[in-house]
Write a protein that holds these residues in place. Structure first.
Motif, PDB file in Angstrom:
ATOM      1  N   ASN A  20      37.375  39.611  42.386  1.00 32.50           N
ATOM      2  CA  ASN A  20      36.937  40.472  41.292  1.00 32.50           C
ATOM      3  C   ASN A  20      37.172  41.951  41.592  1.00 32.50           C
ATOM      4  N   HIS A  21      37.718  42.263  42.794  1.00 29.83           N
ATOM      5  CA  HIS A  21      38.053  43.640  43.154  1.00 29.83           C
ATOM      6  C   HIS A  21      39.558  43.850  43.346  1.00 29.83           C
ATOM      7  N   GLY A  22      40.356  42.782  43.239  1.00 32.50           N
ATOM      8  CA  GLY A  22      41.788  42.897  43.447  1.00 32.50           C
ATOM      9  C   GLY A  22      42.312  41.759  44.302  1.00 32.50           C
ATOM     10  N   ALA A  23      43.468  41.993  44.943  1.00 35.49           N
ATOM     11  CA  ALA A  23      44.121  40.983  45.778  1.00 35.49           C
ATOM     12  C   ALA A  23      43.978  41.370  47.243  1.00 35.49           C
ATOM     13  N   ALA A  24      43.493  40.442  48.049  1.00 34.93           N
ATOM     14  CA  ALA A  24      43.313  40.668  49.483  1.00 34.93           C
ATOM     15  C   ALA A  24      44.235  39.748  50.267  1.00 34.93           C
TER      16      ALA A  24
ATOM     17  N   SER B 218      43.077  42.650  54.500  1.00 31.22           N
ATOM     18  CA  SER B 218      43.526  43.955  54.002  1.00 31.22           C
ATOM     19  C   SER B 218      43.771  43.844  52.500  1.00 31.22           C
ATOM     20  N   TRP B 219      43.650  44.981  51.818  1.00 30.38           N
ATOM     21  CA  TRP B 219      43.882  45.020  50.374  1.00 30.38           C
ATOM     22  C   TRP B 219      45.359  45.279  50.092  1.00 30.38           C
TER      23      TRP B 219
ATOM     24  N   ARG C 144      46.168  48.295  53.558  1.00 31.65           N
ATOM     25  CA  ARG C 144      44.969  49.021  53.945  1.00 31.65           C
ATOM     26  C   ARG C 144      43.857  48.033  54.292  1.00 31.65           C
ATOM     27  N   SER C 145      42.979  48.440  55.185  1.00 30.42           N
ATOM     28  CA  SER C 145      41.861  47.595  55.560  1.00 30.42           C
ATOM     29  C   SER C 145      40.935  47.400  54.357  1.00 30.42           C
ATOM     30  N   MET C 146      40.004  46.455  54.492  1.00 29.29           N
ATOM     31  CA  MET C 146      39.083  46.191  53.397  1.00 29.29           C
ATOM     32  C   MET C 146      38.213  47.404  53.102  1.00 29.29           C
TER      33      MET C 146
END
Length: 524
Positions: free
Chosen positions: A279-283, A293-294, A333-335
């Motif tokens: 729900n915040h994007g793709a990891a 990482s995002w 980028r890291s979480m």
């Protein structure tokens, strides 16, 4: 004197046999009859004969006769087709469906088929197994058992035919479907709903004999109000034994927990990385180290995902209807850090906000959302509702199927995004349910359940609806086509598996899951 061989003629000058091709009779190809009697006039095709391949009006024997009269190339409704395609469509329009007793609430969340070794009283053998997940968090293993096999331990689930009805077409339904077997120890409960089950890696000739195993499964949970979703792997490399009380818990390993909802996931081809739709994007997650990482940040949930064959691009389907290609080759980028990802404004369809009327008097619908990630905004696609399923075709991953929650199913060409969909599939029923698309191994058919409890099958090439009937009293939400063909040898070359009973008896088959239980549908 040369012997007569069915389907061949003997050429005296070349002193060899040649296959008889083309329409029979009336073919110009030399054969014994044509030398003695001369060519026969080709029969005229009537309107009734041209309509023989309307699948609701003919059976397989009539289609075979049609091929003998007019050859493999068939003219149907002013278009050309071939016998193999039409025969496959005919089978898809007249399937047989079975429901397995005692499997209710086991496969309505996720469903996948695997190949694995299993220990039997007669030794080890290769077989097919089903890994199922439910919306209640139950994770279960089932062995697909051939007809005639009997075991003292374990619980056997017997199939009952649900379509066609017992009183209809009794003589055309073929043999009974096989059974599936499980045990109380082959099931466990995870903290929240099972949102996805996927294979980790793929079998290939290069890895079949090097001692490495790819018999693992990726399992994700949705998360709850108290905690986020989690990522697990299930070890299917060690032989299964349903006769021993070895709990499935010993095969499950937790990789990571996230502070967000995990809607979907997919693995790249080497099985080292997975991408999670949240729900915040793709990891992106490393399955060996657990590092996260995002690769994409968005306020719109990602409901569906799939890697392309290169493993460098991830196709993401968003809640707002956008479909975007994310490049995962750049430094992630890291979480805790996502500020370095480039920002983009992506257009999507909206029924809530309408711009003033254009000069042509038409009401325009357009809205933008911000997305962070390595992508090309010009490659984005807009569907009219949340994208709940994406399937890239393995034969050519430039094409992919997408399903939206308002009932639209479309085929897109990634090279011609600006031209819109290249094919549409009508008749699907959906408004708010996360329903899965399933594509058969030959990539000729696409299947999905609907909110009207019907299962529908379409021809991918023509968009034709081949089958649409209710086989369950609840919505069929998961689809998994049974694999066909021969497995690569395992590392010790002890087994070579050549398909289970289902593939031997039927040209195609698919596993289906609903709250009511597990179903198997195959060609009649």
């Amino acid at each position: 004197m040369p012997q007569e061989l069915p389907g061949f003629y003997f050429d005296k000058e070349r002193n060899r046999y040649f296959p008889i091709k083309g329409p029979v009779p009336g073919s110009n190809a030399p054969n014994t009859a044509s030398h003695n009697q001369g060519p026969k006039p080709k029969p005229k095709r009537t309107n009734d004969e041209s309509n023989l391949c309307q699948r609701k009006r003919i059976n397989s024997s009539e289609l075979l006769q049609f091929r003998e009269l007019y050859g493999k190339v068939l003219i149907l409704s002013k278009r050309k087709s071939n016998f193999q395609q039409e025969y496959q469509k005919l089978q898809a329009s007249q399937p047989v469906a079975w429901k397995y007793q005692g499997t209710d609430c086991h496969a309505d969340g996720a469903l996948e088929q695997f190949h694995a070794d299993i220990q039997t009283p007669h030794g080890q053998k290769g077989t097919n197994i089903l890994l199922t997940g439910s919306v209640t968090g139950s994770l279960s293993l089932y062995e697909v058992v051939e007809v005639g096999e009997h075991f003292d331990q374990g619980v056997t689930c017997i199939p009952n035919r649900v379509w066609p009805l017992i009183t209809e077409r009794e003589g055309e339904c073929g043999s009974a479907s096989g059974e599936i077997r499980s045990s109380t120890e082959a099931s466990t409960s995870l903290p929240s709903s099972i949102s996805c089950i996927k294979r980790i890696g793929k079998h290939s000739p290069d890895t079949a004999g090097d001692g490495s195993s790819l018999q693992h499964a990726l399992v994700t949970t949705l998360g709850s109000g108290m905690s986020g979703g989690s990522v697990y792997t299930v070890n299917l490399n060690e032989p299964l034994d349903f006769c021993l009380s070895i709990p499935i818990n010993r095969r499950i390993f937790k990789i990571a927990s996230l502070n967000c909802t995990i809607w979907t996931a997919d693995c790249n081809s080497d099985g080292k990385r997975a991408v999670l739709g949240t729900n915040h994007g793709a990891a992106l997650i490393d399955l060996e180290s657990g590092l996260q990482s995002w690769v994409c940040r968005s306020k719109s949930d990602i409901f569906s995902q799939q890697f392309d064959q290169s493993g460098n691009i991830v196709l993401c389907g968003f809640r707002n209807g956008a479909i975007v290609e994310i490049d995962v080759r750049q430094r992630q980028r890291s979480m805790a850090q996502s500020t370095g990802l480039p920002r983009h404004r992506i257009a999507f369809a909206s029924n809530k906000i309408r711009e003033p009327q254009s000069r042509h008097g038409q009401s325009l619908t357009k809205q933008y959302f911000e997305l962070k990630g390595n992508l090309k905004p010009s490659n984005a696609i807009n569907m009219s509702s949340a994208v709940c399923s994406l399937v890239l075709l393995q034969s050519d991953d430039k094409y992919f199927l997408a399903s939206s929650m308002d009932g639209f199913i479309k085929l897109y060409d990634r090279r011609l995004i600006d031209r819109g969909a290249v094919q549409s599939y009508k008749g699907h029923m959906n408004t708010h349910t996360h329903l899965q698309l399933g594509v058969d191994p030959s990539e000729s058919l696409v299947m999905s359940g609907g909110e009207d409890c019907c299962v529908r099958i379409w021809s991918i090439k023509t968009g034709e609806l081949l089958f649409g009937t209710s086989i369950s009293d609840t919505v069929v939400s998961t689809v998994c086509w049974a694999q066909t063909g021969e497995l690569q040898e395992y590392s010790d070359e002890r087994h070579r598996y050549k398909g289970i009973l289902f593939e031997q008896n039927h040209s195609w088959g698919a596993w289906l899951g609903s709250r009511e239980g597990l179903f198997y549908m195959h060609a009649s």
